[in-house]
Motif scaffolding. Structure first.
Motif, PDB file in Angstrom:
ATOM      1  N   UNK A   8      66.513   6.757  12.352  1.00 16.66           N
ATOM      2  CA  UNK A   8      65.885   5.910  13.362  1.00 16.66           C
ATOM      3  C   UNK A   8      66.508   6.230  14.706  1.00 16.66           C
ATOM      4  N   UNK A   9      65.675   6.498  15.695  1.00 15.22           N
ATOM      5  CA  UNK A   9      66.163   6.753  17.041  1.00 15.22           C
ATOM      6  C   UNK A   9      65.498   5.781  17.998  1.00 15.22           C
ATOM      7  N   UNK A  10      66.080   5.644  19.150  1.00 12.38           N
ATOM      8  CA  UNK A  10      65.559   4.733  20.164  1.00 12.38           C
ATOM      9  C   UNK A  10      65.317   5.488  21.456  1.00 12.38           C
ATOM     10  N   UNK A  11      64.344   5.020  22.226  1.00 16.36           N
ATOM     11  CA  UNK A  11      64.072   5.557  23.551  1.00 16.36           C
ATOM     12  C   UNK A  11      63.871   4.387  24.494  1.00 16.36           C
ATOM     13  N   UNK A  12      64.401   4.516  25.691  1.00 16.98           N
ATOM     14  CA  UNK A  12      64.161   3.521  26.728  1.00 16.98           C
ATOM     15  C   UNK A  12      64.153   4.210  28.086  1.00 16.98           C
ATOM     16  N   UNK A  13      63.179   3.881  28.905  1.00 13.70           N
ATOM     17  CA  UNK A  13      63.148   4.427  30.263  1.00 13.70           C
ATOM     18  C   UNK A  13      64.343   3.933  31.071  1.00 13.70           C
ATOM     19  N   UNK A  14      65.000   2.870  30.601  1.00 13.69           N
ATOM     20  CA  UNK A  14      66.222   2.392  31.261  1.00 13.69           C
ATOM     21  C   UNK A  14      67.291   3.473  31.291  1.00 13.69           C
ATOM     22  N   UNK A  15      67.201   4.461  30.396  1.00 11.66           N
ATOM     23  CA  UNK A  15      68.183   5.544  30.347  1.00 11.66           C
ATOM     24  C   UNK A  15      67.799   6.736  31.220  1.00 11.66           C
ATOM     25  N   UNK A  16      66.652   6.677  31.875  1.00 13.54           N
ATOM     26  CA  UNK A  16      66.180   7.781  32.706  1.00 13.54           C
ATOM     27  C   UNK A  16      66.560   7.508  34.164  1.00 13.54           C
ATOM     28  N   UNK A  17      67.231   8.482  34.756  1.00 16.30           N
ATOM     29  CA  UNK A  17      67.648   8.368  36.152  1.00 16.30           C
ATOM     30  C   UNK A  17      66.998   9.504  36.933  1.00 16.30           C
ATOM     31  N   UNK A  18      66.285   9.147  37.985  1.00 11.09           N
ATOM     32  CA  UNK A  18      65.670  10.126  38.876  1.00 11.09           C
ATOM     33  C   UNK A  18      66.320   9.926  40.242  1.00 11.09           C
ATOM     34  N   UNK A  19      66.803  11.031  40.822  1.00 16.31           N
ATOM     35  CA  UNK A  19      67.377  10.957  42.161  1.00 16.31           C
ATOM     36  C   UNK A  19      66.722  12.009  43.057  1.00 16.31           C
ATOM     37  N   UNK A  20      66.573  11.653  44.318  1.00 18.74           N
ATOM     38  CA  UNK A  20      66.118  12.588  45.348  1.00 18.74           C
ATOM     39  C   UNK A  20      67.135  12.505  46.479  1.00 18.74           C
ATOM     40  N   UNK A  21      67.731  13.636  46.776  1.00 21.70           N
ATOM     41  CA  UNK A  21      68.798  13.703  47.783  1.00 21.70           C
ATOM     42  C   UNK A  21      69.898  12.681  47.498  1.00 21.70           C
ATOM     43  N   UNK A  22      70.211  12.504  46.224  1.00 21.89           N
ATOM     44  CA  UNK A  22      71.277  11.592  45.821  1.00 21.89           C
ATOM     45  C   UNK A  22      70.885  10.132  45.790  1.00 21.89           C
ATOM     46  N   UNK A  23      69.646   9.801  46.179  1.00 18.54           N
ATOM     47  CA  UNK A  23      69.172   8.410  46.177  1.00 18.54           C
ATOM     48  C   UNK A  23      68.416   8.153  44.885  1.00 18.54           C
ATOM     49  N   UNK A  24      68.814   7.121  44.159  1.00 19.33           N
ATOM     50  CA  UNK A  24      68.125   6.800  42.915  1.00 19.33           C
ATOM     51  C   UNK A  24      66.729   6.271  43.212  1.00 19.33           C
ATOM     52  N   UNK A  25      65.761   6.777  42.476  1.00 22.20           N
ATOM     53  CA  UNK A  25      64.379   6.337  42.633  1.00 22.20           C
ATOM     54  C   UNK A  25      64.221   5.022  41.870  1.00 22.20           C
ATOM     55  N   UNK A  26      63.913   3.962  42.604  1.00 21.01           N
ATOM     56  CA  UNK A  26      63.699   2.627  42.048  1.00 21.01           C
ATOM     57  C   UNK A  26      62.254   2.235  42.355  1.00 21.01           C
ATOM     58  N   UNK A  27      61.623   1.509  41.440  1.00 16.36           N
ATOM     59  CA  UNK A  27      60.239   1.101  41.647  1.00 16.36           C
ATOM     60  C   UNK A  27      59.270   2.117  41.096  1.00 16.36           C
ATOM     61  N   UNK A  28      59.555   2.606  39.882  1.00 19.71           N
ATOM     62  CA  UNK A  28      58.686   3.577  39.233  1.00 19.71           C
ATOM     63  C   UNK A  28      57.487   2.838  38.627  1.00 19.71           C
ATOM     64  N   UNK A  29      56.326   3.452  38.722  1.00 26.42           N
ATOM     65  CA  UNK A  29      55.085   2.873  38.206  1.00 26.42           C
ATOM     66  C   UNK A  29      55.153   2.807  36.686  1.00 26.42           C
ATOM     67  N   UNK A  30      54.201   2.119  36.078  1.00 28.02           N
ATOM     68  CA  UNK A  30      54.134   1.988  34.622  1.00 28.02           C
ATOM     69  C   UNK A  30      53.506   3.219  33.984  1.00 28.02           C
ATOM     70  N   UNK A  31      53.550   3.281  32.663  1.00 31.11           N
ATOM     71  CA  UNK A  31      52.834   4.324  31.940  1.00 31.11           C
ATOM     72  C   UNK A  31      53.743   5.367  31.335  1.00 31.11           C
ATOM     73  N   UNK A  75      61.202   1.866  47.796  1.00 30.67           N
ATOM     74  CA  UNK A  75      61.804   2.402  49.026  1.00 30.67           C
ATOM     75  C   UNK A  75      61.670   3.922  49.095  1.00 30.67           C
ATOM     76  N   UNK A  76      61.501   4.577  47.949  1.00 31.85           N
ATOM     77  CA  UNK A  76      61.386   6.033  47.943  1.00 31.85           C
ATOM     78  C   UNK A  76      60.106   6.490  48.630  1.00 31.85           C
ATOM     79  N   UNK A  77      59.071   5.658  48.661  1.00 27.68           N
ATOM     80  CA  UNK A  77      57.847   6.021  49.393  1.00 27.68           C
ATOM     81  C   UNK A  77      58.161   6.291  50.861  1.00 27.68           C
ATOM     82  N   UNK A  78      58.898   5.399  51.480  1.00 28.28           N
ATOM     83  CA  UNK A  78      59.241   5.568  52.898  1.00 28.28           C
ATOM     84  C   UNK A  78      60.115   6.803  53.099  1.00 28.28           C
TER      85      UNK A  78
END
Length: 150
Positions: A8-31, A75-78
């Motif tokens: 049994x394994x688990x997956x959660x998007x909580x474990x996915x980190x996306x950064x652009x220029x060292x800034x964490x991307x917060x406010x990711x869309x669903x899906x 905030x990443x949109x701006x």
């Protein structure tokens, strides 16, 4: 009597980190495709000769397109809009993007990325996604190890 169960394994998007220029991307869309990395070409193309001998030509293309679907209040949109504005004014500044699933190590990144498609925008009764496409000329996958028992 022991039962032989599949792992049994688990997956959660909580474990996915996306950064652009060292800034964490917060406010990711669903899906299931909120963060998508696509290679434009197959890894290789096969050719089999009349005598049955085969050769596979491996592509030199290391590029990838990263698609980010963001909530309109992220905030990443701006930040990305400012990057596009600078690019339209002639700036050659490139973005650094990294994606990592902290539970598996999967992901990758590049230090020479540029926005190639801005999101369409709409306003109405419900929030709508902002889909950005970012081109990476040399996408590098993270080093991960395979552990079938995990």
């Amino acid at each position: 009597m022991a039962v032989n169960c599949a792992p049994l394994t688990l997956y959660s998007f909580d474990n996915v980190v996306v950064t652009i220029d060292g800034r964490e991307v917060i406010g990711v869309w669903e899906g299931d495709d909120a963060v998508l990395v696509e290679r434009p070409t197959d890894l290789g193309s096969a050719l089999t000769g009349a005598d049955g001998a085969s050769v596979v030509s491996i592509t030199a293309d290391q590029s990838a397109t990263v698609t980010l679907k963001l909530q309109p209040n992220s905030a990443m949109n701006a930040y990305l809009e400012q990057a596009v504005k600078r690019m339209r004014m002639g700036s050659q500044r490139l973005l650094n993007i990294a994606i990592r699933d902290t539970s598996t190590g999967e992901g990758g990144g590049c230090s020479a990325a540029v926005v190639i498609r801005e999101p369409s925008k709409s306003w109405g009764a419900a929030a709508t996604e902002r889909e950005w496409q970012i081109f990476c000329n040399c996408w590098q996958e993270n080093d991960i190890s395979y552990n079938p028992a995990a």
